[in-house]
Design a protein around this motif. Sequence first.
Motif, PDB file in Angstrom:
ATOM      1  N   GLY A  52       9.759   0.797   0.628  1.00  0.00           N
ATOM      2  CA  GLY A  52      10.639   0.799  -0.532  1.00  0.00           C
ATOM      3  C   GLY A  52       9.930   0.892  -1.867  1.00  0.00           C
ATOM      4  N   ILE A  53       8.667   1.306  -1.869  1.00  0.00           N
ATOM      5  CA  ILE A  53       7.884   1.440  -3.099  1.00  0.00           C
ATOM      6  C   ILE A  53       7.773   2.925  -3.417  1.00  0.00           C
ATOM      7  CG2 ILE A  53       5.678   0.989  -4.233  1.00  0.00           C
ATOM      8  CD1 ILE A  53       5.293  -1.298  -2.137  1.00  0.00           C
ATOM      9  N   ALA A  54       8.438   3.369  -4.460  1.00  0.00           N
ATOM     10  CA  ALA A  54       8.471   4.788  -4.815  1.00  0.00           C
ATOM     11  C   ALA A  54       7.192   5.206  -5.537  1.00  0.00           C
ATOM     12  CB  ALA A  54       9.688   5.076  -5.684  1.00  0.00           C
ATOM     13  N   CYS A  55       6.439   6.073  -4.903  1.00  0.00           N
ATOM     14  CA  CYS A  55       5.195   6.584  -5.490  1.00  0.00           C
ATOM     15  C   CYS A  55       5.365   7.982  -6.068  1.00  0.00           C
ATOM     16  CB  CYS A  55       4.088   6.630  -4.431  1.00  0.00           C
ATOM     17  SG  CYS A  55       3.562   5.012  -3.883  1.00  0.00           S
ATOM     18  N   GLY A  56       6.448   8.661  -5.709  1.00  0.00           N
ATOM     19  CA  GLY A  56       6.576  10.055  -6.121  1.00  0.00           C
ATOM     20  C   GLY A  56       5.502  10.856  -5.416  1.00  0.00           C
ATOM     21  N   ASP A  57       4.853  11.706  -6.140  1.00  0.00           N
ATOM     22  CA  ASP A  57       3.792  12.531  -5.554  1.00  0.00           C
ATOM     23  C   ASP A  57       2.398  12.007  -5.912  1.00  0.00           C
ATOM     24  OD1 ASP A  57       5.575  14.303  -4.344  1.00  0.00           O
ATOM     25  OD2 ASP A  57       5.760  15.490  -6.179  1.00  0.00           O
ATOM     26  N   ASP A  58       2.313  10.783  -6.375  1.00  0.00           N
ATOM     27  CA  ASP A  58       1.039  10.264  -6.871  1.00  0.00           C
ATOM     28  C   ASP A  58       0.359   9.332  -5.877  1.00  0.00           C
ATOM     29  OD1 ASP A  58       1.442  11.516  -9.422  1.00  0.00           O
ATOM     30  OD2 ASP A  58       2.872   9.925  -9.885  1.00  0.00           O
ATOM     31  N   PRO A  59      -0.980   9.282  -5.913  1.00  0.00           N
ATOM     32  CA  PRO A  59      -1.692   8.318  -5.070  1.00  0.00           C
ATOM     33  C   PRO A  59      -1.540   6.906  -5.627  1.00  0.00           C
ATOM     34  CG  PRO A  59      -3.260   9.499  -6.442  1.00  0.00           C
ATOM     35  CD  PRO A  59      -1.902  10.111  -6.702  1.00  0.00           C
ATOM     36  N   PRO A  60      -1.815   5.900  -4.799  1.00  0.00           N
ATOM     37  CA  PRO A  60      -1.671   4.518  -5.275  1.00  0.00           C
ATOM     38  C   PRO A  60      -2.824   4.085  -6.172  1.00  0.00           C
ATOM     39  CG  PRO A  60      -2.422   4.559  -3.002  1.00  0.00           C
ATOM     40  CD  PRO A  60      -2.171   5.986  -3.395  1.00  0.00           C
ATOM     41  N   VAL A  61      -2.585   2.976  -6.856  1.00  0.00           N
ATOM     42  CA  VAL A  61      -3.620   2.316  -7.664  1.00  0.00           C
ATOM     43  C   VAL A  61      -4.055   1.077  -6.891  1.00  0.00           C
ATOM     44  CG1 VAL A  61      -4.132   1.171  -9.853  1.00  0.00           C
ATOM     45  CG2 VAL A  61      -2.547   3.137  -9.805  1.00  0.00           C
ATOM     46  N   TRP A  62      -5.370   0.935  -6.693  1.00  0.00           N
ATOM     47  CA  TRP A  62      -5.908  -0.182  -5.909  1.00  0.00           C
ATOM     48  C   TRP A  62      -6.126  -1.403  -6.774  1.00  0.00           C
ATOM     49  CZ3 TRP A  62      -5.543   3.547  -2.512  1.00  0.00           C
ATOM     50  CH2 TRP A  62      -5.669   3.236  -1.159  1.00  0.00           C
ATOM     51  N   CYS A  63      -5.714  -2.554  -6.237  1.00  0.00           N
ATOM     52  CA  CYS A  63      -5.887  -3.839  -6.911  1.00  0.00           C
ATOM     53  C   CYS A  63      -6.320  -4.880  -5.886  1.00  0.00           C
ATOM     54  CB  CYS A  63      -4.575  -4.293  -7.550  1.00  0.00           C
ATOM     55  SG  CYS A  63      -3.905  -3.179  -8.790  1.00  0.00           S
TER      56      CYS A  63
END
Length: 195
Positions: A52-63
């Motif tokens: 349920g986390i919408a990323c669109g066409d982008d990669p994730p950001v790591w934290c």
Amino acid sequence: MGRARVRVWTLQAPEVVAALRSRGRYRASWDRVVVNWRPAYRAMVAQMERSGIACGDDPPVWCWPGRALRRRRVRMTADLLLGDDQWAHGVCLLRLTVPPSAALATSYARWNDYLGETMAMLAAAGRSEGPAFGPEEAAMDWRGVPVDEWDATQIVLPELRREWLVGVRHYPPGADAAARIAADPALRSTSCWTP
């Protein structure tokens, strides 16, 4: 009442901070992802979407979870993840509070095993890029449960937002990286930090 926000921290380039300040948000770009890591990153995005986390066409950001108060832990993570070119360019430590609905937690050890497996599969196929591998080809345990005492939980977000930001500070390289930068004219010429 909603669930409490999640405290996380991340190490990012100064341009990320500038984007947060000027546009209010930052989304990662695929051109910043190592080519043979992209299938694994695409699998992470697919898992985020299933959660349920919408990323669109982008990669994730790591934290990483927590407030970045354990200096030794932050330094070890930074030294393991960042190259001398990144240190020379400049690194900022961002502390954030994010809604749980935007965060996916996974095992760092399991992720690295999965990343290695997908890179090996690409190499065996004579490719350096491609879509995410299906679970029947490369299985990943997406639970956020550490494997052992040496493992850590990692958190991925679809983006960074200004309203999530708690604090930002310049994060200098450690002594070894600083010495390598000082000894390398190419790195020294791109450096934005002063020892």
